[in-house]
Scaffold this active site. Structure first.
Site, PDB file in Angstrom:
ATOM      1  N   HIS A 163       0.917  -0.989  -0.573  1.00  0.00           N
ATOM      2  CA  HIS A 163      -0.070  -0.377  -0.257  1.00  0.00           C
ATOM      3  C   HIS A 163       0.985   1.517   0.146  1.00  0.00           C
ATOM      4  O   HIS A 163       2.118   1.143   0.399  1.00  0.00           O
ATOM      5  CB  HIS A 163      -0.826  -0.101   1.572  1.00  0.00           C
ATOM      6  N   CYS A 250      -2.811   0.190   9.703  1.00  0.00           N
ATOM      7  CA  CYS A 250      -4.197  -0.852   9.292  1.00  0.00           C
ATOM      8  C   CYS A 250      -5.176  -1.103  10.445  1.00  0.00           C
ATOM      9  O   CYS A 250      -5.445  -1.504  10.091  1.00  0.00           O
ATOM     10  CB  CYS A 250      -3.443  -1.957   8.568  1.00  0.00           C
TER      11      CYS A 250
HETATM   12  C1  CIR Z   1      -3.283  -8.068   3.643  1.00  0.00           C
HETATM   13  O1  CIR Z   1      -2.651  -8.746   2.544  1.00  0.00           O
HETATM   14  O2  CIR Z   1      -4.739  -7.245   2.990  1.00  0.00           O
HETATM   15  C2  CIR Z   1      -3.658  -8.110   4.940  1.00  0.00           C
HETATM   16  N1  CIR Z   1      -2.171  -9.147   5.098  1.00  0.00           N
HETATM   17  C3  CIR Z   1      -2.708  -6.940   5.911  1.00  0.00           C
HETATM   18  C4  CIR Z   1      -3.618  -5.757   5.248  1.00  0.00           C
HETATM   19  C5  CIR Z   1      -2.481  -4.191   5.837  1.00  0.00           C
HETATM   20  N2  CIR Z   1      -3.358  -2.917   5.731  1.00  0.00           N
HETATM   21  C6  CIR Z   1      -2.767  -1.949   5.761  1.00  0.00           C
HETATM   22  O3  CIR Z   1      -2.302  -2.321   5.527  1.00  0.00           O
HETATM   23  N3  CIR Z   1      -4.156  -1.090   4.944  1.00  0.00           N
END
Ligand code: CIR
Length: 255
Positions: A163, A250
């Site tokens: 991201h 997140c």
């Molecule tokens: C993913 O790959 O979607 C999750 N394992 C981690 C998401 C992390 N989200 C973020 O940094 N906004």
């Protein structure tokens, strides 16, 4: 005048957290330790004066604790996303139900995809990262909605990262913390930049909440840089979430 937050929405990690999307080289997260780290994270938010609204986990969504990806909050509205990874799309239902009791809802619709982790707010401007999770259609829909809601937006190429906010986050109205790649991006050149060393790349994702910065405890160089600028830093360990590429922003939606 910076925005003051009064609440945070979080979702507890579930016992099948280890089935979340991750890089197998990072190892499997330990559930008990993840729960303890999540508890500390919530306590840190409370210490910043926030009411922490805790949703229970849903076994269908092992990545559900990464609530940031499900919505973008702006000026009394919530834009519910269409997460880019198929396994995460259903996460939005519960989040929309809760946010809908407090905010007016808007939606990103297919074929547009968007993860909240790709949306970086600096003052009233939103930088939208284009990644494997967020496509041009999703970014255009978000831009149109933000414009209607009185904000501006522009896109940034963040390919190569999960991201945009894996590599740059906002510290205050004049400052971002970022990896070297973004220190060279023209769009951030008007801002003061705290550039993190390569070995502390994950410190580019800090959570700025009211007058406090939540930052990784295992990044002493980044911490010292923040403190030198007079910031109050609360160091926390989030090692178990990091194994799934989850960092500080997140795990919450700030309201
Ligand atoms: C993913 O790959 O979607 C999750 N394992 C981690 C998401 C992390 N989200 C973020 O940094 N906004």
């Amino acid at each position: 005048m910076e925005k003051r937050y009064s609440a945070a929405l979080v979702r507890l990690p579930g016992p099948n957290l280890a089935q979340g999307i991750g890089d197998s080289n990072a190892g499997q997260p330990d559930y008990e330790l993840a729960c303890e780290q999540h508890k500390q994270y919530c306590a840190a938010l409370e210490s910043c004066g926030l009411e922490v609204i805790k949703l229970s986990y849903d076994q269908r969504y092992p990545d559900g604790c990464f609530v940031e990806d499900t919505a973008v909050i702006v000026n009394g509205s919530a834009i519910v996303t269409n997460p880019g990874h198929p396994s995460r799309k259903g996460e939005i239902e519960e989040i929309a139900k809760v946010l809908g009791t407090k905010l007016s809802l808007h939606y990103i619709k297919a074929p547009g995809t968007l993860d909240g982790g790709d949306v970086l707010r600096v003052n009233n401007h939103f930088f939208i990262g284009l990644t494997d999770r967020t496509n041009v259609d999703g970014a255009s829909q978000l831009t149109a909605l933000l414009n209607e809601l009185g904000a501006t937006a522009s896109t940034v190429d963040a390919s190569g990262l999960l991201h945009l906010k894996s590599g740059v986050t906002c510290i205050d109205q004049d400052t971002v913390i970022c990896v070297d790649q973004f220190s060279r991006e023209k769009c951030f050149s008007h801002l003061r930049q705290i550039v993190v060393p390569r070995e502390e790349a994950h410190a580019a994702n800090c959570l700025s909440v009211n007058d406090t910065i939540l930052a990784p405890a295992d990044c002493p160089i980044a911490q010292a840089k923040l403190q030198r600028l007079g910031m109050r830093v609360v160091p926390l360990h989030l090692s178990e979430f990091r194994k799934l590429n989850g960092l500080f922003t997140c795990l919450s939606l700030l309201l």
